[in-house]
Design a protein around this motif. Structure first.
Motif, PDB file in Angstrom:
ATOM      1  N   TRP A 144       0.805  -1.223   0.078  1.00  0.00           N
ATOM      2  CA  TRP A 144      -0.004  -0.004  -0.018  1.00  0.00           C
ATOM      3  C   TRP A 144       0.744   1.197  -0.095  1.00  0.00           C
ATOM      4  N   ARG A 145       2.047   1.162   0.829  1.00  0.00           N
ATOM      5  CA  ARG A 145       2.800   2.320   0.646  1.00  0.00           C
ATOM      6  C   ARG A 145       3.497   2.623  -0.538  1.00  0.00           C
ATOM      7  N   PHE A 146       3.853   1.584  -1.370  1.00  0.00           N
ATOM      8  CA  PHE A 146       4.420   1.764  -2.702  1.00  0.00           C
ATOM      9  C   PHE A 146       3.394   2.046  -3.669  1.00  0.00           C
ATOM     10  N   PHE A 147       1.936   1.508  -3.460  1.00  0.00           N
ATOM     11  CA  PHE A 147       1.027   2.105  -4.404  1.00  0.00           C
ATOM     12  C   PHE A 147       0.809   3.421  -4.187  1.00  0.00           C
ATOM     13  N   ILE A 148       0.903   4.066  -2.975  1.00  0.00           N
ATOM     14  CA  ILE A 148       0.652   5.523  -2.758  1.00  0.00           C
ATOM     15  C   ILE A 148       1.844   6.138  -3.614  1.00  0.00           C
ATOM     16  N   LEU A 149       3.147   5.759  -3.399  1.00  0.00           N
ATOM     17  CA  LEU A 149       4.394   6.540  -4.002  1.00  0.00           C
ATOM     18  C   LEU A 149       4.238   6.620  -5.583  1.00  0.00           C
ATOM     19  N   SER A 242       3.523  20.132  -6.286  1.00  0.00           N
ATOM     20  CA  SER A 242       3.121  19.559  -4.918  1.00  0.00           C
ATOM     21  C   SER A 242       3.255  18.074  -4.942  1.00  0.00           C
ATOM     22  N   LEU A 243       2.900  17.311  -5.948  1.00  0.00           N
ATOM     23  CA  LEU A 243       2.829  16.079  -5.965  1.00  0.00           C
ATOM     24  C   LEU A 243       4.164  15.545  -6.155  1.00  0.00           C
ATOM     25  N   TYR A 244       5.061  16.148  -6.985  1.00  0.00           N
ATOM     26  CA  TYR A 244       6.436  15.944  -7.128  1.00  0.00           C
ATOM     27  C   TYR A 244       7.112  16.108  -5.752  1.00  0.00           C
ATOM     28  N   GLY A 245       7.056  17.099  -4.894  1.00  0.00           N
ATOM     29  CA  GLY A 245       7.580  17.379  -3.678  1.00  0.00           C
ATOM     30  C   GLY A 245       7.133  16.278  -2.613  1.00  0.00           C
ATOM     31  N   ILE A 246       5.840  15.855  -2.605  1.00  0.00           N
ATOM     32  CA  ILE A 246       5.445  14.750  -1.646  1.00  0.00           C
ATOM     33  C   ILE A 246       6.029  13.464  -2.076  1.00  0.00           C
ATOM     34  N   SER A 247       6.101  13.109  -3.460  1.00  0.00           N
ATOM     35  CA  SER A 247       6.776  11.846  -3.811  1.00  0.00           C
ATOM     36  C   SER A 247       8.138  11.770  -3.568  1.00  0.00           C
ATOM     37  N   ASN A 248       9.007  13.018  -3.857  1.00  0.00           N
ATOM     38  CA  ASN A 248      10.497  12.957  -3.451  1.00  0.00           C
ATOM     39  C   ASN A 248      10.691  12.725  -2.082  1.00  0.00           C
TER      40      ASN A 248
END
Length: 407
Positions: A144-149, A242-248
């Motif tokens: 689930w964590r990798f799915f979110i990433l 914003s999504l880039y910052g979260i994923s990084n």
């Protein structure tokens, strides 16, 4: 074979996985101290305290001093790796432009092959190392964590591409600075990262360097196009950044605790399904209308290989430095884009471009100017001795266990 020891592969000690000397840790009894390299007689010596380890001791002595990290080999490797990633992302942008020139604009679909390749390479290697049972445990425990990433990564790419359709290139790139702000805030709040004034100054100088690039573009009229819908485009760019910052930030956290092949493999696995579904929904019309010839095939192949290289190297930079430094490293992409464009699109470099490039590099040096010998390689959420993390390429734990290791 790895398959014979699957019962301890995942869970709290999941980072204790051998990766052919690249991502290597060993199981120890609870309370045991980390083993250092052999003492010359074939017998491992034990690290019994913080002070006894030369790597941690050197880091403590150099922390807060001027150029403590800048004098190390790791600093130059990080700088080189950052520029390599900037060239990679610039190359993919150039290939996307060449595809568009051929009449092929399939932004979601063209990234699909990247996730497929990452899945084929890294998931296959994960299964080879852990067996199907070990891989299944990954899916059940942390899938689930990798799915979110993967979801955040795919959507970040998608919204940035949408932004370039509606707003000006200058506007979208300015909003991309928001990714740096997001990374700094999230790292401060959730990863307990504390920034020195030199790091903030370095980030601001890097941003100032890009401002010089934009000023040059404004003077020459380069990259100046009318916006179709600037409000919609700017909102898409803000969301994508914003999504880039979260994923990084999330990926930096994950690769500090898990082997690289697990994280990249899972990102490719889930990204393949998410991106494939999205491409099937939104790119069907574009796919049918696209031009298909030998040149397009070559551009897609090059795009996929370079983007996969980018996804493979980025986690190493996350370990060596941080998501913040990763983002300021990519700020030189504009310079490299024009440098590549001289040959491909017959661009001309304005005299302000080299000045901006130097300013960004100087900002990156200032960012590390008052950090210890481990700098951001030592992650605050992994403990003082980094015992909560994985021992692999680019990690501080690997250097603690093997003081002779370079990365």
């Amino acid at each position: 074979m790895a398959q014979s020891n699957t019962q301890e592969f995942y869970g709290k000690d999941s980072d204790n996985i051998d990766m052919t000397n690249a991502d290597t840790v060993t199981h120890q009894p609870k309370g045991a101290e980390a083993a250092s390299p052999e003492n010359g007689h074939g017998v491992p010596t034990l690290v019994t305290s913080h002070e006894a380890n030369p790597v941690l001791e050197r880091d403590a002595q150099t922390k807060g001093t001027w150029a403590g990290y800048v004098k190390t080999k790791q600093f130059w490797i990080a700088m080189l790796l950052g520029q390599t990633l900037a060239i990679c992302i610039t190359s993919t942008n150039t290939l996307s432009q060449l595809l568009s020139n051929e009449g092929t604009s399939i932004p979601a679909f063209q990234s699909f092959f990247n996730y497929v390749l990452l899945n084929l390479v890294y998931t296959s290697y994960t299964i080879y190392k852990l067996g199907f049972k070990g891989w299944g445990k990954i899916m059940l425990k942390d899938g689930w964590r990798f799915f979110i990433l993967a979801f955040i990564d795919v959507e970040g790419n998608y919204f940035i591409v949408l932004a370039y359709r509606y707003t000006t290139l200058l506007s979208a790139q300015l909003i991309n600075f928001w990714a740096i702000v997001v990374v700094v805030i999230l790292s401060f709040l959730f990863l307990r990262v504390r920034y020195r004034w030199t790091q903030i100054a370095g980030i601001l100088l890097c941003i100032g360097g890009v401002g010089v690039l934009f000023g040059s573009d404004h003077i020459t009229g380069f990259n100046q196009f009318d916006a179709i819908d600037p409000v919609k485009g700017d909102l898409f760019a803000l969301l994508g950044a914003s999504l880039y910052g979260i994923s990084n930030t999330f990926e930096e956290f994950l690769v500090s605790e898990q082997p690289l092949y697990v994280v990249i493999g899972q990102l490719g696995f889930w990204g393949m399904f998410i991106n494939g579904t999205q491409a099937g929904i939104f790119d069907r019309t574009s796919f049918r209308a696209a031009t298909w010839n030998g040149a397009v095939g070559g551009y897609l192949t090059g795009y996929t290989l370079i983007l996969s290289l980018f996804y493979s190297l980025a986690p190493i930079l996350f370990r060596l430095t941080s998501a913040a430094f990763f983002n300021i490293s990519l700020l030189t992409g504009n310079f490299w884009g024009v440098a590549i464009g001289i040959k491909v699109f017959h661009y001309h470099i304005h005299w302000m471009y080299p000045i901006a490039f130097v300013l960004i590099l100087v900002g990156q040096v200032i960012y590390f100017l008052r950090q210890g010998s481990l700098a951001e390689q030592k992650k605050p959420w992994l403990g003082e001795d980094q015992d909560k993390g994985v021992s692999g390429i680019g990690t501080a734990k690997r250097r603690v266990e093997n003081p002779d290791a370079i990365v």
